[in-house]
Scaffold this motif. Sequence first.
Motif, short mmCIF file in Angstrom:
data_model
loop_
_atom_site.label_atom_id
_atom_site.label_comp_id
_atom_site.label_asym_id
_atom_site.label_seq_id
_atom_site.Cartn_x
_atom_site.Cartn_y
_atom_site.Cartn_z
N THR A 1 -11.85 19.76 -4.47
CA THR A 1 -11.28 20.83 -3.64
C THR A 1 -9.81 20.54 -3.39
O THR A 1 -9.46 19.45 -2.91
N GLY A 2 -8.94 21.49 -3.71
CA GLY A 2 -7.51 21.29 -3.51
C GLY A 2 -7.09 21.57 -2.07
O GLY A 2 -7.87 22.06 -1.24
N HIS A 3 -5.84 21.25 -1.78
CA HIS A 3 -5.33 21.41 -0.42
C HIS A 3 -5.34 22.86 0.04
O HIS A 3 -5.61 23.15 1.21
N PHE A 4 -5.05 23.79 -0.87
CA PHE A 4 -5.05 25.20 -0.50
C PHE A 4 -6.43 25.65 -0.04
O PHE A 4 -6.57 26.31 0.99
N GLU A 5 -7.45 25.29 -0.80
CA GLU A 5 -8.81 25.69 -0.44
C GLU A 5 -9.26 24.98 0.84
O GLU A 5 -9.93 25.57 1.69
N ALA A 6 -8.87 23.72 0.99
CA ALA A 6 -9.26 22.96 2.19
C ALA A 6 -8.65 23.57 3.45
O ALA A 6 -9.24 23.51 4.53
N ALA A 7 -7.47 24.17 3.30
CA ALA A 7 -6.78 24.76 4.46
C ALA A 7 -7.14 26.22 4.67
O ALA A 7 -6.60 26.86 5.58
N ASN A 8 -8.04 26.76 3.89
CA ASN A 8 -8.37 28.18 3.96
C ASN A 8 -8.74 28.60 5.38
O ASN A 8 -9.59 27.99 6.04
N GLY A 9 -8.06 29.61 5.88
CA GLY A 9 -8.27 30.08 7.24
C GLY A 9 -7.35 29.42 8.25
O GLY A 9 -7.20 29.91 9.37
N GLY A 10 -6.74 28.31 7.86
CA GLY A 10 -5.91 27.54 8.78
C GLY A 10 -4.47 27.42 8.32
O GLY A 10 -3.88 28.37 7.81
N THR A 11 -3.91 26.22 8.49
CA THR A 11 -2.49 25.97 8.22
C THR A 11 -2.33 24.85 7.20
O THR A 11 -2.96 23.80 7.33
N LEU A 12 -1.48 25.08 6.21
CA LEU A 12 -1.13 24.05 5.22
C LEU A 12 0.29 23.60 5.51
O LEU A 12 1.23 24.38 5.46
N PHE A 13 0.44 22.31 5.83
CA PHE A 13 1.75 21.75 6.14
C PHE A 13 2.22 20.91 4.96
O PHE A 13 1.59 19.92 4.59
N LEU A 14 3.33 21.31 4.36
CA LEU A 14 3.89 20.62 3.19
C LEU A 14 5.15 19.87 3.62
O LEU A 14 6.21 20.48 3.84
N ASP A 15 5.02 18.56 3.77
CA ASP A 15 6.15 17.73 4.19
C ASP A 15 7.00 17.35 2.99
O ASP A 15 6.48 17.17 1.89
N GLU A 16 8.30 17.23 3.21
CA GLU A 16 9.26 16.89 2.14
C GLU A 16 9.10 17.83 0.96
O GLU A 16 8.94 17.42 -0.19
N ILE A 17 9.17 19.11 1.24
CA ILE A 17 8.95 20.16 0.24
C ILE A 17 9.97 20.08 -0.90
O ILE A 17 9.71 20.49 -2.03
N GLY A 18 11.13 19.51 -0.61
CA GLY A 18 12.17 19.41 -1.63
C GLY A 18 11.81 18.50 -2.80
O GLY A 18 12.49 18.51 -3.83
N ASN A 19 10.74 17.70 -2.66
CA ASN A 19 10.34 16.78 -3.73
C ASN A 19 9.45 17.43 -4.79
O ASN A 19 9.08 16.78 -5.77
N LEU A 20 9.09 18.70 -4.62
CA LEU A 20 8.21 19.37 -5.60
C LEU A 20 8.95 19.57 -6.92
O LEU A 20 10.12 19.94 -6.95
#
Length: 452
Positions: free
Chosen positions: A232-251
């Motif tokens: 299960t990926g982070h998007f699915e795990a956060a379904n219904g809630g909030t996904l916090f992506l720290d240090e987004i500039g590293n993508l």
Amino acid sequence: MTRILIVEDDVPFGTMLKTFLIKRDYEVELVFSGLEAFKKLKETAFNLILSDVRLPDTNGLDVLKKVKAENAETQVIIMTSYAEISMAVEAMKIGAFDYVSKPFRPESILQTIENALTHTQVKPEKEKKQAKPLSKPAATPKETSFVKGVSEAALKLSDYIQLVAPTNMSVLIMGESGTGKEQVAKSIHEQSKRAAEPFIAVDCGAIPRELASSEFFGHLKGSFTGAINDKTGHFEAANGGTLFLDEIGNLSYELQVQLLRALQERKIKPVGSNNELHVDIRVITATNEDLAQAVKDGEFREDLYHRLNEFSIKVPSLKERKEDLMLFAEYFLDEANTELEKNVIGFTESAIEAFKNYNWPGNLRELKNMVKRAALLTQDEMIPLKVLPHEIATANHTNTETEYGLFKNKNEEQLILDALEKSGGNKSKAARLLSIDRKTLYNKLKQYNIKL
């Protein structure tokens, strides 16, 4: 009518506060010493006490104890200066409803007063003996992961959080390393309509590039070498809630494209799957880089930047919110005491002075680590100067960035004028720039006959 007693030895400030509250339909009495306060408390039942922590004949803690001994349901708000934050925290522990840091504008305390009055009211005189002690206020350091702070920068940050939290807008949180960006993200989530749903935090800099798609969107068993189970990926795990992506500039650029599509379509496709999954998430991102510059340099997609930056919040560095310093230190000390099973109750005056003189380049993270280390080393009830790291223990005002730290010199009149100009004539802001309290500033304005 609601009755309020103000205990304040600063006559102009106390009078101003009294006038302000009377205009808002409160019945207000003002006294200038602890002795006068004790006399008034015998004569009259008040709904609320506003007491300065420093009084000419006693202190606000004695007033607080007297009030609570007489009637536990009478609320007390302590007024304190920056240097007395530790006393204010102690007041909270023995029953104060809240404290406010001086200098402040009268209107800024109005909400605190209203909160205290709605919490409970004074019972009639005949019922005083039956009054029950109040429970500890919910905003004490041990009971919340987000320390609001009392500085102007902290209050602005809190206002922004309260403003954006109920919406579904994507939020970009900016700030130096160690300023508490993840705590801000959690606070937004906890005050949102998604608070009961998952909060998933992801450090984008810690994800290997070759596994990034799987980490974010999941994968099916056998979809690549090493995929021995469904994931299960982070998007699915956060379904219904909030996904916090720290240090987004590293993508990576490739993952930026995939992320943009997922946010636009609200659909994801696990690696190895032909089926798309619908997801309902709110995205909060954080960075300590200049993401706008990264867009100009071609290192970050402009369309993704605008998608993530529907609302931006700048988290102030610790050197920009020195009024909050000891509040955070006390909070971290409570944490350290719990974790280390110790009972250190505070900091010596020399330690506090060293804290104030240091620039804290590592911000809250550095402060937290230092307090924990100091608590471990301390053998007494108070953390002394000698257990602090050398760079903190030897810090002085010449190490700070403000030119107003060296206030005691022959050019102090000019420094005051410069501060007033920078603050637009706001005395409270000018006092903070000068690293003095408002009472001292008033005295200096009289001394130099400076009129605004």
